[in-house]
Design a protein around this motif. Structure first.
Motif, PDB file in Angstrom:
ATOM      1  N   SER A 282      -5.443  27.570  18.729  1.00  0.00           N
ATOM      2  CA  SER A 282      -4.881  26.921  17.551  1.00  0.00           C
ATOM      3  C   SER A 282      -4.965  25.404  17.627  1.00  0.00           C
ATOM      4  CB  SER A 282      -3.426  27.336  17.341  1.00  0.00           C
ATOM      5  OG  SER A 282      -2.617  26.942  18.434  1.00  0.00           O
TER       6      SER A 282
ATOM      7  N   ARG B  56       1.613  28.385  17.604  1.00  0.00           N
ATOM      8  CA  ARG B  56       0.765  29.556  17.361  1.00  0.00           C
ATOM      9  C   ARG B  56       1.430  30.456  16.321  1.00  0.00           C
ATOM     10  NH1 ARG B  56       3.618  29.996  22.276  1.00  0.00           N
ATOM     11  NH2 ARG B  56       4.969  31.853  22.358  1.00  0.00           N
TER      12      ARG B  56
ATOM     13  N   GLY C 118       0.098  24.997  13.830  1.00  0.00           N
ATOM     14  CA  GLY C 118      -0.691  25.962  14.583  1.00  0.00           C
ATOM     15  C   GLY C 118      -0.359  27.401  14.259  1.00  0.00           C
TER      16      GLY C 118
END
Length: 305
Positions: free
Chosen positions: A145, A151, A158
């Motif tokens: 990411s 993430r 991200g």
């Protein structure tokens, strides 16, 4: 595909974050002055791993890369079929990622871990073969990411930014890279307009909150959303609100407005400078907007009960 990327990820996930940053700059996908966000300290540093752990970790990413290569091949097969059947020129092709990079390790955690670990193998010699079950975990997810923060499941960039490729008849942005702000909600109105269809005028249905991208894709307008367009999301204790270049978000649950941070995504896409204390008036404005939007969307929080 099993060994297509063998030996190509021995540098580890920490270095891959840096490599991804530089490759995206070279491709013109991010600006030359984009910086990496601070490294997530919850992830074990690559250099702290034993040699066997590095070998196993590298193999996970090799297999992931091979799966992406395999996906690319099959997308090509589909496009070739459309061309062979004379359908390609009358098709709008949209290819996009899911939001964020998934970090779940189903072999060791979660409701199915006991079943998976009892019926599958994650041994090095079995990786990628029938009977194996491999998840590459948060360490590779956050490398993937990069250059954004965190993430999948996070409301940091991200966890929500996704690449998208659009091609087709009358698309006048061929081979160009756009940084225009879009949301997944814009897809449905785009498809309906291009197809000449209408969303049902039925009061029992929720109105679509996205806006058609057609005029933008055809080069007749410079943007899809104006600066007043608002998106608000809440999931599992994490929330964000975006309006124009401004973004309000919290990082970890449990949710509390006291944990909200303020970022200017245009100037700080890595979300490294929390402007909450520097711009208190803007912060209060965004919090008020969050309260209005979450009520309009029916987002119910514990304090509402």
């Amino acid at each position: 595909y099993l060994n297509l990327y063998a030996g190509q990820f021995g540098q580890g996930y920490d270095q891959l974050r840096v490599d991804r940053l530089e490759s995206l700059k070279a491709a013109g996908i991010i600006s030359p002055d984009h910086v990496l966000p601070p490294r997530n300290q919850a992830i074990t540093p690559w250099e702290s791993l034993a040699d066997e752990e590095k070998r196993n970790e590298s193999r996970k990413m090799e297999l992931y890369a091979a799966m992406v290569e395999n996906l690319d091949f099959h997308v090509g097969q589909l496009l070739n079929y459309l061309k062979d059947e004379g359908l390609y020129e009358n098709t709008l092709v949209v290819f996009m990622s899911d939001n964020g990079a998934a970090a779940e390790d189903f072999f060791y955690a979660g409701p199915f871990a006991e079943y998976i670990s009892s019926n599958y193998s994650d041994a090095y010699e079995d990786m990628g073969k029938p009977g194996s079950w491999i998840s590459y975990g948060p360490q590779w997810a956050e490398a993937g990411s990069a250059p954004f923060s965190r993430r999948k499941s996070y409301t940091a960039e991200g966890g929500i930014v996704a690449p998208m490729i659009i091609a087709g008849t009358n698309m006048n942005m061929s081979t160009s890279i756009s940084h225009e702000y879009l949301t997944v909600m814009d897809l449905a109105p785009t498809f309906l307009e291009i197809a000449g269809a209408n969303y049902p005028n039925d009061s029992s249905l929720e109105p679509m909150r996205g806006e058609s991208m057609r005029s933008f894709l055809e080069g007749r307008s410079r943007q899809v959303h104006d600066e007043d367009y608002v998106v608000a999301v809440y999931q599992s204790g994490r929330a964000y609100l975006r309006q124009g270049d401004w973004k309000l978000m919290n990082l970890e649950p449990p949710f509390s407005e006291s944990q909200f941070m303020l970022f200017n995504i245009a100037e700080d896409p890595s979300e490294t400078e929390n402007l909450r204390e520097i711009m208190p008036v803007k912060f209060d404005e965004m919090v008020r907007l969050w309260r209005e939007e979450r009520m309009a969307l029916g987002i119910v929080l514990p304090q509402d009960l």
